[in-house]
Design an enzyme around this catalytic site. Structure first.
Site, PDB file in Angstrom:
ATOM      1  CG  ASP A   1      -2.047   0.700   1.345  1.00 31.90           C
ATOM      2  OD1 ASP A   1      -2.759   1.660   0.640  1.00 31.90           O
ATOM      3  OD2 ASP A   1      -2.993   0.133   1.976  1.00 31.90           O
TER       4      ASP A   1
ATOM      5  CG  HIS B   1      -6.649  -0.745   5.048  1.00 31.42           C
ATOM      6  ND1 HIS B   1      -5.767  -1.540   4.674  1.00 31.42           N
ATOM      7  CD2 HIS B   1      -6.491   0.578   4.487  1.00 31.42           C
ATOM      8  CE1 HIS B   1      -4.494  -1.268   3.692  1.00 31.42           C
ATOM      9  NE2 HIS B   1      -5.884   0.030   3.387  1.00 31.42           N
TER      10      HIS B   1
ATOM     11  CB  CYS C   1      -5.380   4.601  -3.164  1.00 36.73           C
ATOM     12  SG  CYS C   1      -6.058   2.995  -4.318  1.00 36.73           S
TER      13      CYS C   1
ATOM     14  CG  ASN D   1      -2.576   2.090   5.114  1.00 34.53           C
ATOM     15  OD1 ASN D   1      -2.056   1.817   4.620  1.00 34.53           O
ATOM     16  ND2 ASN D   1      -4.146   1.637   6.763  1.00 34.53           N
TER      17      ASN D   1
HETATM   18  P1  HMG Z   1      -8.878  -3.420 -17.320  1.00 33.68           P
HETATM   19  O1  HMG Z   1      -7.503  -2.848 -18.398  1.00 33.68           O
HETATM   20  O2  HMG Z   1     -10.033  -3.825 -17.331  1.00 33.68           O
HETATM   21  O3  HMG Z   1      -8.189  -5.461 -17.870  1.00 33.68           O
HETATM   22  O4  HMG Z   1      -7.896  -3.500 -15.350  1.00 33.68           O
HETATM   23  P2  HMG Z   1      -8.518  -6.044 -18.957  1.00 33.68           P
HETATM   24  O5  HMG Z   1      -8.674  -6.974 -18.043  1.00 33.68           O
HETATM   25  O6  HMG Z   1      -8.732  -5.691 -19.690  1.00 33.68           O
HETATM   26  O7  HMG Z   1      -6.432  -6.673 -19.263  1.00 33.68           O
HETATM   27  C1  HMG Z   1      -6.179  -5.144 -20.126  1.00 33.68           C
HETATM   28  C2  HMG Z   1      -4.021  -5.261 -19.983  1.00 33.68           C
HETATM   29  O8  HMG Z   1      -3.614  -5.729 -18.358  1.00 33.68           O
HETATM   30  C3  HMG Z   1      -3.935  -6.371 -20.715  1.00 33.68           C
HETATM   31  O9  HMG Z   1      -2.809  -6.254 -20.941  1.00 33.68           O
HETATM   32  C4  HMG Z   1      -4.669  -7.773 -19.712  1.00 33.68           C
HETATM   33  O10 HMG Z   1      -3.488  -8.688 -19.721  1.00 33.68           O
HETATM   34  C5  HMG Z   1      -3.283  -6.741 -18.559  1.00 33.68           C
HETATM   35  P3  HMG Z   1      -2.912  -6.390 -22.590  1.00 33.68           P
HETATM   36  O11 HMG Z   1      -2.999  -7.067 -23.359  1.00 33.68           O
HETATM   37  O12 HMG Z   1      -3.575  -4.940 -22.726  1.00 33.68           O
HETATM   38  O13 HMG Z   1      -1.533  -5.688 -22.881  1.00 33.68           O
HETATM   39  N1  HMG Z   1      -3.912  -7.727 -17.069  1.00 33.68           N
HETATM   40  C6  HMG Z   1      -2.710  -7.584 -15.835  1.00 33.68           C
HETATM   41  N2  HMG Z   1      -1.435  -7.846 -16.232  1.00 33.68           N
HETATM   42  C7  HMG Z   1      -0.775  -8.352 -14.966  1.00 33.68           C
HETATM   43  N3  HMG Z   1      -1.267  -8.890 -14.167  1.00 33.68           N
HETATM   44  C8  HMG Z   1      -3.158  -8.810 -14.087  1.00 33.68           C
HETATM   45  C9  HMG Z   1      -3.700  -8.625 -14.480  1.00 33.68           C
HETATM   46  N4  HMG Z   1      -5.141  -8.432 -15.175  1.00 33.68           N
HETATM   47  C10 HMG Z   1      -5.081  -7.612 -16.735  1.00 33.68           C
HETATM   48  N5  HMG Z   1      -3.452  -9.095 -12.407  1.00 33.68           N
HETATM   49  C11 HMG Z   1      -7.464  -4.640 -13.557  1.00 33.68           C
HETATM   50  C12 HMG Z   1      -8.539  -4.225 -14.617  1.00 33.68           C
HETATM   51  C13 HMG Z   1      -8.342  -5.260 -12.303  1.00 33.68           C
HETATM   52  C14 HMG Z   1      -6.522  -5.617 -14.428  1.00 33.68           C
HETATM   53  C15 HMG Z   1      -6.682  -3.038 -13.537  1.00 33.68           C
HETATM   54  O14 HMG Z   1      -7.662  -2.375 -13.213  1.00 33.68           O
HETATM   55  C16 HMG Z   1      -6.082  -3.213 -11.724  1.00 33.68           C
HETATM   56  O15 HMG Z   1      -5.011  -3.641 -12.527  1.00 33.68           O
HETATM   57  N6  HMG Z   1      -5.576  -2.246 -11.155  1.00 33.68           N
HETATM   58  C17 HMG Z   1      -5.493  -2.638 -10.377  1.00 33.68           C
HETATM   59  C18 HMG Z   1      -5.328  -1.579  -9.331  1.00 33.68           C
HETATM   60  C19 HMG Z   1      -4.846  -0.910  -7.662  1.00 33.68           C
HETATM   61  O16 HMG Z   1      -3.947  -2.089  -7.563  1.00 33.68           O
HETATM   62  N7  HMG Z   1      -5.225  -0.262  -6.821  1.00 33.68           N
HETATM   63  C20 HMG Z   1      -4.288  -0.602  -5.460  1.00 33.68           C
HETATM   64  C21 HMG Z   1      -4.718  -1.221  -4.762  1.00 33.68           C
HETATM   65  S1  HMG Z   1      -6.720  -1.059  -4.040  1.00 33.68           S
HETATM   66  C22 HMG Z   1      -5.898  -0.081  -2.575  1.00 33.68           C
HETATM   67  O17 HMG Z   1      -4.816   0.514  -2.488  1.00 33.68           O
HETATM   68  C23 HMG Z   1      -6.730  -0.248  -2.001  1.00 33.68           C
HETATM   69  C24 HMG Z   1      -7.109  -0.976  -0.171  1.00 33.68           C
HETATM   70  O18 HMG Z   1      -5.203  -0.598   0.079  1.00 33.68           O
HETATM   71  C25 HMG Z   1      -7.610  -0.401   0.458  1.00 33.68           C
HETATM   72  C26 HMG Z   1      -8.096   0.530   1.257  1.00 33.68           C
HETATM   73  O19 HMG Z   1      -6.290   1.792   1.820  1.00 33.68           O
HETATM   74  O20 HMG Z   1      -9.148   1.088   0.589  1.00 33.68           O
HETATM   75  C27 HMG Z   1      -6.880  -2.835  -0.557  1.00 33.68           C
HETATM   76 MG    MG Z   2      -4.906   1.169   1.616  1.00 32.55          MG
END
Ligand code: HMG
Ligand code: MG
Length: 311
Positions: A19, A210, A243, A252
């Site tokens: 995070d 969290h 984030c 955090n």
């Molecule tokens: P999308 O663009 O809708 O996905 O993203 P897609 O399925 O259409 O795929 C697009 C491209 O991404 C493709 O590649 C896939 O292969 C690749 P391309 O064909 O264009 O070359 N891809 C991946 N590559 C590696 N690993 C994967 C993966 N999935 C697809 N797993 C998606 C949808 C969910 C993938 C995207 O939106 C994403 O990765 N989001 C992550 C955002 C994130 O990490 N945010 C921070 C974490 S959450 C947070 O911090 C909150 C938390 O702390 C709690 C709080 O504080 O509230 C947990």
């Molecule tokens: Mg967080």
């Protein structure tokens, strides 16, 4: 309002390497990430969230997830969960020998769209097979719900909306559901109301807090949560983080501050505060960041004064 006796022991989930470092403006070198994870585990943190197997187009800071997992020396008894947003992420996490993963949903539609590019319902439909496959592979799954006390795009979030998502995650097999105050706007009474509502659907013992500290409320919210039976909290060394999809959100609750608080309350964590302060000072020096832990800064400054007086 009901209170329960405070616990003797709390589990801290260190989320700084994930995070925290996901939100750094530059990409932190893998060597530094690996060293940080190892220092945190050596300081006694029982759980160190190591990285995210997410799309590198969305979060380039986590593009080295497989390398991080390959290079950390895993300490027996320490858990190193990783975030996975879909089956593609789970496959990569399993290949990297992750033993615990986390799926991450939101209680706000707008945040869900911005963070993972789909609606809440679509995300839950996507997580169900992820949970099923992970559990079949012997891998535990944690669930996150973001925006439990407010959303950067929608403002107030109803506790019932949080409960709905938490309940769905628990029903698909998440052993624990971490409730994220992503933008840190929550205050203790709102925290208590939200938790009491969620606990009607998911047992309090299965919930974690969290709290991002953007408004300086994280420690107060932790105490409010402790008082109604929450015994697991996420925190971030040196208060690293935020984030990428919640602009302006800070890190955090700093782990050093949480450990200091819990020590003062007579609650055990198993963490060596001095070693943790060293880890916090080290990572801030390594990435050129100000240490956001008040306790970490105070302890480091006191040590420096003592060393100077002795010289
Ligand atoms: P999308 O663009 O809708 O996905 O993203 P897609 O399925 O259409 O795929 C697009 C491209 O991404 C493709 O590649 C896939 O292969 C690749 P391309 O064909 O264009 O070359 N891809 C991946 N590559 C590696 N690993 C994967 C993966 N999935 C697809 N797993 C998606 C949808 C969910 C993938 C995207 O939106 C994403 O990765 N989001 C992550 C955002 C994130 O990490 N945010 C921070 C974490 S959450 C947070 O911090 C909150 C938390 O702390 C709690 C709080 O504080 O509230 C947990
Ligand atoms: Mg967080």
């Amino acid at each position: 309002m009901s209170t329960t006796p405070r616990p003797d022991r709390v589990t801290l989930v260190e989320v700084g390497p994930r995070d925290g470092l996901q939100n750094e403006p530059g990409v932190v070198p893998t060597d530094i990430k690996v060293a940080l994870i190892e220092k945190l585990a050596a300081a006694g943190l029982p759980v160190v969230e190591a990285t995210s197997f997410v799309s590198p187009k969305w979060v380039p800071q986590m593009a080295d997830a497989a390398d991080v997992m390959a290079r950390i020396a895993r300490r027996p008894g320490v858990r190193y969960p990783v975030l996975v947003p879909n089956l593609q992420g789970l496959d990569a996490a399993l290949t990297a020998r992750a033993e615990e993963v986390a799926v991450f949903a939101a209680a706000s539609e707008s945040f869900s769209k911005r963070n993972i590019n789909c609606t809440i319902d679509a995300s839950l439909d996507r997580f169900a097979p992820v949970c099923e496959a992970a559990i079949a592979a012997g891998v535990r799954v944690r669930g996150y719900v973001s925006c439990v006390l407010g959303c950067p795009y929608e403002g107030d979030i109803a506790p019932a909306a949080v409960a709905h998502v938490a309940q769905r995650l628990a029903a698909m097999g998440c052993f624990e559901v971490s409730l994220g105050d992503t933008i840190g706007t929550g205050t203790p009474d709102a925290t208590r109301r939200m938790l009491e509502r969620v606990a009607r659907d998911v047992p309090m013992a299965q919930l974690a807090g969290h709290f991002h500290d953007t408004y300086g409320q994280a420690l107060a919210n932790i105490v409010a949560s402790l008082d109604i039976g929450v015994t697991t909290f996420d925190s971030s060394v040196a208060g690293l983080g935020g984030c990428p999809y919640a602009k302006g959100a800070t890190g955090n609750a700093a782990t050093e501050d949480v450990v200091y608080l819990l020590q003062g309350l007579g609650i055990a964590t198993g963490v060596d505060l001095d070693a943790l302060v060293d880890a916090g000072t080290w990572i801030c020096d390594a990435i050129g960041r100000t240490n956001a832990s008040r306790a970490g800064r105070a302890i480091a400054a006191k040590r420096a004064r003592t060393a100077q007086a002795a010289a």
